[in-house]
Design a protein around this motif. Structure first.
Motif, PDB file in Angstrom:
ATOM      1  N   GLY A  17      -1.155   2.325  -2.268  1.00  0.00           N
ATOM      2  CA  GLY A  17      -1.656   2.514  -3.638  1.00  0.00           C
ATOM      3  C   GLY A  17      -1.144   1.458  -4.591  1.00  0.00           C
ATOM      4  O   GLY A  17      -1.086   1.682  -5.802  1.00  0.00           O
ATOM      5  N   SER A  18      -0.820   0.259  -4.071  1.00  0.00           N
ATOM      6  CA  SER A  18      -0.207  -0.754  -4.929  1.00  0.00           C
ATOM      7  C   SER A  18      -1.197  -1.360  -5.927  1.00  0.00           C
ATOM      8  O   SER A  18      -0.787  -1.975  -6.897  1.00  0.00           O
ATOM      9  CB  SER A  18       0.413  -1.864  -4.085  1.00  0.00           C
ATOM     10  OG  SER A  18      -0.547  -2.359  -3.182  1.00  0.00           O
ATOM     11  N   THR A  19      -2.497  -1.187  -5.691  1.00  0.00           N
ATOM     12  CA  THR A  19      -3.452  -1.729  -6.675  1.00  0.00           C
ATOM     13  C   THR A  19      -3.644  -0.769  -7.846  1.00  0.00           C
ATOM     14  O   THR A  19      -4.281  -1.111  -8.828  1.00  0.00           O
ATOM     15  CB  THR A  19      -4.828  -1.992  -6.032  1.00  0.00           C
ATOM     16  OG1 THR A  19      -5.267  -0.779  -5.430  1.00  0.00           O
ATOM     17  CG2 THR A  19      -4.765  -3.077  -4.993  1.00  0.00           C
ATOM     18  N   LEU A  52       2.527  -4.387   1.558  1.00  0.00           N
ATOM     19  CA  LEU A  52       1.541  -3.635   0.788  1.00  0.00           C
ATOM     20  C   LEU A  52       0.352  -3.275   1.670  1.00  0.00           C
ATOM     21  O   LEU A  52      -0.271  -4.150   2.267  1.00  0.00           O
ATOM     22  CB  LEU A  52       1.056  -4.451  -0.420  1.00  0.00           C
ATOM     23  CG  LEU A  52       2.147  -5.062  -1.321  1.00  0.00           C
ATOM     24  CD1 LEU A  52       1.503  -5.758  -2.516  1.00  0.00           C
ATOM     25  CD2 LEU A  52       3.125  -3.999  -1.793  1.00  0.00           C
ATOM     26  N   LEU A  53       0.049  -1.974   1.733  1.00  0.00           N
ATOM     27  CA  LEU A  53      -1.166  -1.550   2.442  1.00  0.00           C
ATOM     28  C   LEU A  53      -2.316  -1.548   1.449  1.00  0.00           C
ATOM     29  O   LEU A  53      -2.301  -0.756   0.508  1.00  0.00           O
ATOM     30  CB  LEU A  53      -1.002  -0.122   2.981  1.00  0.00           C
ATOM     31  CG  LEU A  53      -0.422   0.025   4.378  1.00  0.00           C
ATOM     32  CD1 LEU A  53       1.082  -0.010   4.282  1.00  0.00           C
ATOM     33  CD2 LEU A  53      -0.908   1.316   5.009  1.00  0.00           C
ATOM     34  N   VAL A  54      -3.264  -2.425   1.677  1.00  0.00           N
ATOM     35  CA  VAL A  54      -4.378  -2.524   0.731  1.00  0.00           C
ATOM     36  C   VAL A  54      -5.683  -2.344   1.479  1.00  0.00           C
ATOM     37  O   VAL A  54      -5.880  -2.932   2.545  1.00  0.00           O
ATOM     38  CB  VAL A  54      -4.352  -3.891   0.001  1.00  0.00           C
ATOM     39  CG1 VAL A  54      -5.570  -4.046  -0.898  1.00  0.00           C
ATOM     40  CG2 VAL A  54      -3.070  -4.029  -0.811  1.00  0.00           C
ATOM     41  N   ARG A 112      -7.626  -9.139  -2.764  1.00  0.00           N
ATOM     42  CA  ARG A 112      -7.529  -8.013  -3.705  1.00  0.00           C
ATOM     43  C   ARG A 112      -6.146  -7.940  -4.313  1.00  0.00           C
ATOM     44  O   ARG A 112      -5.993  -7.734  -5.510  1.00  0.00           O
ATOM     45  CB  ARG A 112      -7.810  -6.690  -2.964  1.00  0.00           C
ATOM     46  CG  ARG A 112      -9.250  -6.282  -2.960  1.00  0.00           C
ATOM     47  CD  ARG A 112      -9.378  -4.822  -2.536  1.00  0.00           C
ATOM     48  NE  ARG A 112      -9.011  -3.919  -3.612  1.00  0.00           N
ATOM     49  CZ  ARG A 112      -8.852  -2.597  -3.449  1.00  0.00           C
ATOM     50  NH1 ARG A 112      -9.008  -2.049  -2.267  1.00  0.00           N
ATOM     51  NH2 ARG A 112      -8.540  -1.833  -4.480  1.00  0.00           N
ATOM     52  N   ALA A 113      -5.127  -8.093  -3.485  1.00  0.00           N
ATOM     53  CA  ALA A 113      -3.755  -7.997  -3.974  1.00  0.00           C
ATOM     54  C   ALA A 113      -3.504  -9.086  -5.020  1.00  0.00           C
ATOM     55  O   ALA A 113      -2.929  -8.833  -6.075  1.00  0.00           O
ATOM     56  CB  ALA A 113      -2.780  -8.142  -2.816  1.00  0.00           C
ATOM     57  N   ARG A 114      -3.962 -10.286  -4.707  1.00  0.00           N
ATOM     58  CA  ARG A 114      -3.746 -11.401  -5.619  1.00  0.00           C
ATOM     59  C   ARG A 114      -4.427 -11.115  -6.967  1.00  0.00           C
ATOM     60  O   ARG A 114      -3.830 -11.285  -8.021  1.00  0.00           O
ATOM     61  CB  ARG A 114      -4.368 -12.639  -4.966  1.00  0.00           C
ATOM     62  CG  ARG A 114      -3.840 -13.944  -5.466  1.00  0.00           C
ATOM     63  CD  ARG A 114      -4.490 -15.068  -4.641  1.00  0.00           C
ATOM     64  NE  ARG A 114      -4.137 -16.366  -5.182  1.00  0.00           N
ATOM     65  CZ  ARG A 114      -2.960 -16.957  -4.982  1.00  0.00           C
ATOM     66  NH1 ARG A 114      -2.032 -16.365  -4.279  1.00  0.00           N
ATOM     67  NH2 ARG A 114      -2.721 -18.138  -5.519  1.00  0.00           N
ATOM     68  N   ARG A 115      -5.688 -10.675  -6.885  1.00  0.00           N
ATOM     69  CA  ARG A 115      -6.472 -10.493  -8.105  1.00  0.00           C
ATOM     70  C   ARG A 115      -6.038  -9.236  -8.860  1.00  0.00           C
ATOM     71  O   ARG A 115      -5.825  -9.272 -10.058  1.00  0.00           O
ATOM     72  CB  ARG A 115      -7.958 -10.390  -7.726  1.00  0.00           C
ATOM     73  CG  ARG A 115      -8.898 -10.652  -8.888  1.00  0.00           C
ATOM     74  CD  ARG A 115     -10.343 -10.663  -8.434  1.00  0.00           C
ATOM     75  NE  ARG A 115     -10.715  -9.406  -7.810  1.00  0.00           N
ATOM     76  CZ  ARG A 115     -11.256  -9.285  -6.605  1.00  0.00           C
ATOM     77  NH1 ARG A 115     -11.507 -10.359  -5.895  1.00  0.00           N
ATOM     78  NH2 ARG A 115     -11.584  -8.113  -6.112  1.00  0.00           N
ATOM     79  N   ASP A 130      -5.813   1.879   5.272  1.00  0.00           N
ATOM     80  CA  ASP A 130      -6.655   2.830   4.558  1.00  0.00           C
ATOM     81  C   ASP A 130      -6.169   4.227   4.881  1.00  0.00           C
ATOM     82  O   ASP A 130      -6.301   4.686   6.018  1.00  0.00           O
ATOM     83  CB  ASP A 130      -8.106   2.633   5.003  1.00  0.00           C
ATOM     84  CG  ASP A 130      -9.030   3.616   4.303  1.00  0.00           C
ATOM     85  OD1 ASP A 130      -8.545   4.375   3.439  1.00  0.00           O
ATOM     86  OD2 ASP A 130     -10.226   3.626   4.637  1.00  0.00           O
ATOM     87  N   ILE A 131      -5.596   4.897   3.880  1.00  0.00           N
ATOM     88  CA  ILE A 131      -4.989   6.194   4.189  1.00  0.00           C
ATOM     89  C   ILE A 131      -6.018   7.285   4.419  1.00  0.00           C
ATOM     90  O   ILE A 131      -5.660   8.394   4.806  1.00  0.00           O
ATOM     91  CB  ILE A 131      -3.996   6.654   3.093  1.00  0.00           C
ATOM     92  CG1 ILE A 131      -4.694   6.714   1.746  1.00  0.00           C
ATOM     93  CG2 ILE A 131      -2.764   5.786   3.058  1.00  0.00           C
ATOM     94  CD1 ILE A 131      -3.974   7.611   0.779  1.00  0.00           C
ATOM     95  N   SER A 132      -7.314   6.979   4.194  1.00  0.00           N
ATOM     96  CA  SER A 132      -8.293   8.034   4.450  1.00  0.00           C
ATOM     97  C   SER A 132      -8.771   8.008   5.896  1.00  0.00           C
ATOM     98  O   SER A 132      -9.651   8.758   6.266  1.00  0.00           O
ATOM     99  CB  SER A 132      -9.472   7.909   3.486  1.00  0.00           C
ATOM    100  OG  SER A 132     -10.185   6.737   3.760  1.00  0.00           O
ATOM    101  N   SER A 133      -8.224   7.108   6.706  1.00  0.00           N
ATOM    102  CA  SER A 133      -8.613   7.167   8.125  1.00  0.00           C
ATOM    103  C   SER A 133      -7.358   7.370   8.988  1.00  0.00           C
ATOM    104  O   SER A 133      -6.268   6.904   8.639  1.00  0.00           O
ATOM    105  CB  SER A 133      -9.365   5.888   8.530  1.00  0.00           C
ATOM    106  OG  SER A 133      -8.493   4.796   8.478  1.00  0.00           O
ATOM    107  N   ASP A 134      -7.542   8.062  10.091  1.00  0.00           N
ATOM    108  CA  ASP A 134      -6.403   8.356  10.975  1.00  0.00           C
ATOM    109  C   ASP A 134      -5.816   7.053  11.493  1.00  0.00           C
ATOM    110  O   ASP A 134      -6.540   6.115  11.801  1.00  0.00           O
ATOM    111  CB  ASP A 134      -6.861   9.236  12.150  1.00  0.00           C
ATOM    112  CG  ASP A 134      -7.157  10.661  11.668  1.00  0.00           C
ATOM    113  OD1 ASP A 134      -6.563  11.056  10.640  1.00  0.00           O
ATOM    114  OD2 ASP A 134      -7.996  11.340  12.292  1.00  0.00           O
ATOM    115  N   GLY A 135      -4.484   7.009  11.567  1.00  0.00           N
ATOM    116  CA  GLY A 135      -3.827   5.773  11.997  1.00  0.00           C
ATOM    117  C   GLY A 135      -3.790   4.760  10.882  1.00  0.00           C
ATOM    118  O   GLY A 135      -3.395   3.617  11.080  1.00  0.00           O
ATOM    119  N   LEU A 136      -4.220   5.150   9.710  1.00  0.00           N
ATOM    120  CA  LEU A 136      -4.191   4.316   8.492  1.00  0.00           C
ATOM    121  C   LEU A 136      -5.014   3.031   8.611  1.00  0.00           C
ATOM    122  O   LEU A 136      -4.884   2.123   7.796  1.00  0.00           O
ATOM    123  CB  LEU A 136      -2.745   3.949   8.107  1.00  0.00           C
ATOM    124  CG  LEU A 136      -1.779   5.122   7.920  1.00  0.00           C
ATOM    125  CD1 LEU A 136      -0.430   4.607   7.463  1.00  0.00           C
ATOM    126  CD2 LEU A 136      -2.316   6.139   6.936  1.00  0.00           C
ATOM    127  N   GLY A 137      -5.848   2.959   9.645  1.00  0.00           N
ATOM    128  CA  GLY A 137      -6.688   1.770   9.800  1.00  0.00           C
ATOM    129  C   GLY A 137      -5.882   0.507  10.012  1.00  0.00           C
ATOM    130  O   GLY A 137      -6.302  -0.582   9.611  1.00  0.00           O
TER     131      GLY A 137
END
Lengths: 778, 537
Positions: free
Chosen positions: A15-17, A39-41, A52-55, A89-96
């Motif tokens: 959730g760093s964004t 960071l998990l983005v 995304r992280a940069r922007r 992506d925390i909405s998928s199992d294994g966090l993608g």
């Protein structure tokens, strides 16, 4: 010292964004110089996680202080050295996660989980996937990696639910008000909801209804666009049902909304599934702009209170529910960040239990609702927003009625606007009147938004729970003197008067891009800006519709002119009578399907002499086309040509009618009729370019000539031209009818109001002039 | 013709306004205003009464053809197998259009009779309209008569000049001042060009007939520019007109390198509104209005009030003036034109002593460029600052730095077919600047070479794209000379776009003017039309 305790640690952050996440990343980089961040983005639609992280994170003005301290190059070098961005992506199992991501996570000492859908009215399935299952997926992933980092999960105070009285820092299961619910069953139910509503939405009667609605919104826009709109309406319906289901389920269990409900179940699921992973929970209340770090008033995004504040300052929210003597529990973001870092630095509970820390102001340093409203009202009295005419807006006086009363009042206004809107949409209006209607629709949306605020946020203003903060205060008390400044988290430091009027409101107003000075905004400024973009030399192809875009005429009028040119007065009268009688049927056919209408209508030219029609061309131009033309349109076409754009007329009108206008354009695509022995047959050679055929014709033309439609312009007047307008990067609505006007306003298209030459003769019936008679000599 | 029975026409007259002076008639577009002028410091210039017409116009025409000035009789110039072109002045003359038969019809019929007798069978008849709009079939029929029209037009032998026909124009040469001389190719390649002129004002005729009327943009731009117009003081006074000198230089080239020209010039009297009939009072002096005149005027005012704008326009544009021919002369261009000018001056000149601070004028519904059309704001400007202001010899009626007050409703209206480039000029160019020099440099080329305007000029009934620029140049001498320009009763938005000041009444306008010319200024009103030309000493 905290910086030393966390030195050398590798910290994963989700959730760093987000608002809180960005603040967390900033503080860790600035104040904990020896830590490393992962960071998990979530990958964006068009951008990689790193972009995304940069922007979204590092270019945010949260980092302006750090950037100024370090200098540009050292700053980016430091980010490069200390931060690793991975797709997750925390909405998928294994966090993608990919293999590399898994390895990085496995090597982390700490995980700070702040990802959530903060939208309080998220569809229930989404809220469940992200909010409820997110933390559990994290611990499961860690378990599968045999990793045991300390997980600090961000939750919310409102998991305590809608109740009065104290809500201490304890797990929900330890609360006397605890209701036994199986979170797995809730997950199953939410997922089933999605399937059920989806199935319901496909019911034939419902599908017909969406189609009717789409037709009402778009008019005769052609099959593909109507289909797309119908599908959009269907999905919107499913979403609305899921939102309502979430709201209802939350309410039935005593939570204000789906957010608090899913967060509460998330805590329970996390506690259950944590295994060997040490877990701490941090529960902030309503997070708002910062008190002092990275600078006072820093805020990201337009969040919960901000739209309400701005709507209030604009005079739109005449009333808002709330208990005036109640406490409104707001907490500045920097205190939450400090609390999370404190919890992380302190480490897991020694006894292996789950530690809970609430970050709230209500018990320690309460801000009364009436005080907040008074401060806000006084501040906007001194610093009003201004309307488009440059007059200060006076803010309404709230009388704190119950939520029901406010909702009812707003609903009444909404109903009235709905009626007006529906009624006016049926009228065949164009130009300024249509724009007025479109404005009405905007007002309607504003009221709808206000109603939404009341529905969603009203319960927060009415919440009278008091959140205990003993653990938080203890954390602060335990800080060594050197850390008290950098990581202090005691809400007692907040001076609410200063915070509201000196920090938060100025920041909100600045971010809302509203008028804060008394100068009438130039209503033409926006139009001029859009027009400059349309008239940029970089544009390539410019397509024009003919009828009501360049001339105020239609195929029937042109035909009437040609047909009557050689008729004596008596037969003209007959012709008029016949045409008037046919008019309703023709109109109805045109509304149903433009192509069928044209085919049907053009049969009338059967047997007309080609030579005669060609001879009438110049007269048609002078007497019919030019008198009906919009001079500004003719000027615009040539302006485009001067700029080096390729201009294309693309119309369902007949070539005979269009021919005199030929020299105005570089190219013409129009309907053509087949000929036999010097006479027209009344049958078309091709499908006339209307609706989606026109968009396709434009695409084919652009492909054949190497033009980029994203860099092209299209001018048209009606929603049946939507496929054409949608096909280009720069659509222009000319004298739009209501439907197109409201679409154009919503989508930010240039709208041109062009009129016929003032003073031009306006014949009621578009007849050709009588043949000139011979006059005797003397 | 009843002219012989009328009393001897009185010359023009300057009235000093005193307490007994009745309100003065101001034309005001498709309407009129009666205005009181300041007593003791105002004067009104009245035109001469219409001169007597020739008793037998056809006989006079025949005599002119058979006994030309400084040239052989026309029959001697006509030979079988020759290429003959008859060119005639277009729709812009006379104003308003004259009652049938038009003098051009009489002359062309006479010429054609002689040509037929001489066995000439290659004859073209061309409307010499330069960059004006093409004439419509009814307009051509009106000018040349049905007999000529039906004999020639269906065979493509009677047509409008096309200055943008890429194959239809030739350059005859260049003057010693570097001015191109351009001519219609058919005319240039003819053995004889007979030019049929109507000399309404002293600017018309002479070499301007052929050098301008049969020319195109390349030839016309030599003198239709700001510098020439600012050096023509006025362009109505041949001795002081750079426009005139330029046309005469071009004429010299035509004389040496072009076809032989046989010039036929005519002058008309100022019987614009008739000696009797519904508009007769308009050419009478107010204190001489009879009871019938007053009643007719009041009835007309009341009637006009009930009419819509377009209806009023139709009413006025249907008016055909009962002009009478006062002279006709044929032969060598310059000699003919000297005689013509003399006749024009005899009708128009009114001696006026000294200049005043303010000149007032009431602009009628018509100028040369809106016959059967709309008098748009640019044409209002050209009527006031181009034509009326320049109708002087010696020096302008108003002093340098003085104020011009004109009365016209100046509606923001344009004829979409006739004046398409005017619309764009008004919306685009004047929105940017009203300075003639800047306009000329920045915009003229773009409009002159615009393909769409070219298309409309050639195939529809539009004035050439560059034409509104010429209108603006026409006014450039007045704009430079005057201290302020005020329009009474005009659409304020349109008036401001022109760069002028709007005033709702004449009294307001006089008040505003006093800021420029001081208190108690002297005022002169031009009681025009009928046309007058002030001979200011």
């Amino acid at each position: 010292m905290i910086a030393e305790q966390l030195a050398g640690k590798r910290i994963a952050i989700t959730g760093s964004t987000g608002f809180l996440g960005t603040a967390l990343v900033e503080r860790l980089i600035r104040s904990v110089p020896e830590c490393e961040l992962v960071l998990l983005v979530r990958p964006g639609k068009r951008s990689s996680p790193a972009e995304r992280a940069r922007r979204e994170i590092f270019r945010n003005d949260a980092f302006s202080r750090l950037l100024a301290d370090r200098g540009k190059d050292p700053f980016w070098a430091e980010i490069e050295r200390r931060v690793t961005v991975i797709a997750g992506d925390i909405s998928s199992d294994g966090l993608g996660l990919d293999a590399e991501g898994r390895e990085l996570i496995a090597g982390c000492d700490l995980v700070m989980h702040s990802a959530a859908t903060v939208s309080f009215d998220a569809p229930i399935d989404q809220a469940v996937e992200v909010n409820l299952l997110g933390p559990t997926r994290i611990v499961q992933t860690l378990q599968s990696l045999d990793a045991n980092p300390h997980l600090v999960a961000v939750s919310t105070c409102y998991v305590a639910g809608n109740r009065r009285g104290s809500a201490p820092e304890q797990l929900l299961t330890d609360s006397p008000f605890h209701i036994e619910i199986d979170w797995r069953a809730e997950v199953q139910a939410a997922r089933r909801f999605k399937g059920d509503f989806d199935a319901q939405s496909r019911d034939p009667e419902r599908l017909r209804q969406y189609r009717r609605q789409a037709r009402q919104d778009l008019g005769a826009a052609g099959t593909p666009l109507l289909a797309a709109k119908t599908e959009q309406l269907r999905q919107r319906w499913v979403d609305e049902q899921l939102v309502e289901a979430g709201r209802a389920r939350a309410a039935s269990l005593g939570w204000p909304d789906a957010y608090a409900y899913t967060k509460a179940l998330a805590e329970r699921a996390l506690v259950e599934s944590r295994g060997d992973v040490p877990v701490s929970i941090v529960r902030p209340s309503i997070i708002e702009s910062s008190w002092s770090e990275p600078y006072p008033g820093w805020i990201k995004g337009f969040r919960m209170a901000e739209p309400i504040i701005i709507s209030y300052a604009r005079g739109l929210l005449k009333e808002f529910p709330g208990v005036p003597e109640g406490v409104i529990d707001v907490i500045p973001v920097d205190l939450v960040v400090a609390a999370i870092i404190n919890v992380a630095a302190k480490g897991p509970e020694p006894d292996g239990s789950v530690g809970v820390t609430q970050v709230a102001s209500g018990t320690r340093n309460p801000l009364r609702y009436r005080r907040l409203v008074d401060l806000t009202s006084t501040w906007f009295g001194d610093h009003p927003l201004y309307d488009e005419k440059g007059q200060p807006i006076s803010v309404p006086e709230w009388s704190f009625p119950g939520r029901g009363a406010v909702e009812r009042q707003l609903a009444r206004v909404q109903r009235n606007l709905d009626w007006a809107d529906k009624g006016l949409k049926r009228l065949p209006l164009r130009g300024p009147q249509a724009l007025f209607n479109a404005q009405l629709e905007e007002n309607k949306e504003q009221v709808e938004r206000a109603l939404d605020y009341v529905r969603i946020y009203g319960s927060y203003a009415e919440c009278e729970a008091l959140y205990g903060v003993e653990n938080l205060v203890a954390l602060h008390a335990g800080l060594p003197p050197g850390d008290a400044e950098a990581f202090g988290c005691d809400p007692a430091v907040i001076d609410w008067d200063h915070y509201v009027t000196g920090v938060h409101l100025p920041s909100v107003v600045e971010h809302a891009r509203v008028k804060t000075r008394s100068e009438a905004s130039d209503p033409d400024a926006r139009t001029k800006r859009l027009r400059d973009r349309v008239l940029d030399p970089k544009r390539q192809l410019v397509a024009f519709d003919l009828e009501n875009t360049i001339i105020a005429s239609n195929v029937v009028f042109s035909y009437a002119w040609l047909a009557t040119r050689r008729l004596p007065p008596r037969e003209r009268a007959l012709f008029t009578a016949k045409t008037v009688m046919e008019a309703p049927a023709l109109l109805a056919l045109d509304r149903r399907d433009r192509t069928d209408f044209l085919r049907h209508f053009y049969r009338r030219y059967d047997g007309a002499s080609v030579a005669e029609m060609e001879r009438l061309g110049p007269g048609l131009l002078a007497d019919h086309i030019l008198t009906k033309a919009y001079p500004a349109a003719l000027r615009r076409v040539r302006e485009h040509r001067r700029l080096g754009h390729r201009t294309l007329l693309i119309t369902g009108a007949l070539d005979i009618v269009v021919k005199p206008l030929g020299p105005l354009f570089d190219d013409v695509i129009c309907a053509e009729m087949s000929q036999l022995g010097g006479r027209y047959t009344g049958e078309l050679l091709n499908v006339p370019p209307t609706g989606e055929v026109r968009a396709q014709a434009l695409r084919d033309y652009a492909d054949a000539n190497g033009f980029d439609l994203a860099e092209s312009v299209a001018y048209a007047d009606s929603s049946s031209d939507l496929p054409l307008l949608d096909a280009v990067g720069f659509p222009v609505a000319v004298n739009p009818e209501t439907r197109l006007a409201s679409l154009a306003i919503k989508r930010g298209w240039l709208i041109e109001s062009w009129a016929k030459a003032p003073g031009g003769t306006d014949k009621a019936l578009p007849f050709g002039p009588l043949p000139s008679r011979r006059r005797s000599r003397r | 013709m009843s002219s012989t029975a009328r009393p001897r026409p009185r010359p023009g007259f300057v009235l000093d306004v005193d307490r007994s002076t009745p309100p003065i008639l101001f034309h005001h577009g498709e309407g009129f205003r009666l205005e009181r002028l300041p007593v003791g410091r105002s004067r009104v210039i009245y035109p001469s009464e219409p001169l007597a017409g020739l008793p037998d116009p056809d006989e006079a025409i025949r005599r002119a053809l058979l006994e030309p000035i400084d040239d052989d009789p026309l029959p001697a110039l006509l030979t079988p197998g020759m290429k003959l072109t008859i060119a005639f002045d277009d729709l812009s003359l006379p104003l308003p259009p004259m009652q049938r038969p038009d003098v051009r019809q009489r002359i062309i019929e006479a010429v054609l009779d002689l040509a037929a007798e001489a066995g000439v069978d290659d004859v073209h008849i061309i409307a010499a309209l330069a960059l004006h709009r093409r004439m419509t079939e009814p307009e051509l029929r009106h000018a040349v008569g049905d007999r000529v029209y039906e004999a020639f037009a269906p065979h493509g032998l009677l047509y409008n000049h096309d200055a943008e026909d890429p194959d239809g124009m030739v350059i005859l040469g260049t003057t010693d001042h570097g001015e191109s001389v351009q001519m219609n190719k058919r005319a240039a390649e003819s053995d004889l060009v007979i030019y049929v002129n109507i000399n309404l004002v002293s600017m018309d005729g002479g070499w301007k007939s052929t050098a301008t009327g049969l020319s195109g943009y390349a030839g016309v731009k030599a003198h239709h520019n700001v510098a020439t117009m600012r050096h023509s003081r006025s362009f109505m006074d041949q001795d002081a007109s750079e426009l005139h000198r330029s046309n005469w230089r071009q004429g010299k080239i035509i004389k040496h390198h072009g076809p032989r020209i046989f010039q036929i010039e005519t002058t008309l009297n100022t019987n614009t509104f008739g000696h009797d009939g519904p508009l007769a009072m308009l050419q009478k002096r107010e204190w001489e209005w009879s009871l019938k005149d007053r009643a007719a005027f009041a009835a007309m005012q009341a009637g006009l009030k009930t009419m819509t704008g377009p209806a009023r326009r139709r009413f006025f544009h249907a008016w055909r003036s009962p002009y009478e021919l006062t002279s006709v002369q044929a032969g060598e261009v310059e000699a003919v034109h000297r005689k013509t000018t003399e006749m024009v001056y005899r009708q128009h000149l009114v001696p006026v002593e000294g200049q005043t601070d303010i000149v007032t004028m009431g602009l009628p519904y018509l100028c040369p460029y809106n016959v059967n059309s709309i008098m748009n704001p640019i044409l209002v400007m050209v009527q006031g600052l181009g034509y009326f202001f320049n109708l002087y010899r010696g020096k302008p009626v108003v002093r340098e730095g003085g104020v011009l007050i004109m009365s016209h409703p100046t509606p923001w209206e344009f004829h979409p077919v006739h004046h398409p480039s005017y619309i764009d000029f008004f919306e685009q160019v004047l929105a940017d600047t009203t300075d003639p020099v800047e306009i000329e440099q920045k915009y003229e080329k773009q409009f002159a070479e615009d393909e769409w305007y070219r298309h409309l000029y050639r195939t529809s009934y539009a004035y050439h794209g560059v034409h509104p620029f010429y209108m603006w140049y026409w006014g450039s001498h007045a704009m430079e000379y005057l201290g302020q320009i005020i329009v009474v009763g005009g659409d304020p938005r349109a008036v401001r776009r022109l760069g002028f000041k709007p005033a709702s009444t004449l009294q307001d306008a006089l008040e505003m003017a006093s800021d420029v010319v001081g208190p108690r200024p002297t005022v002169t009103h031009l009681h025009n039309p009928p046309i007058l030309m002030a001979d200011v000493s």
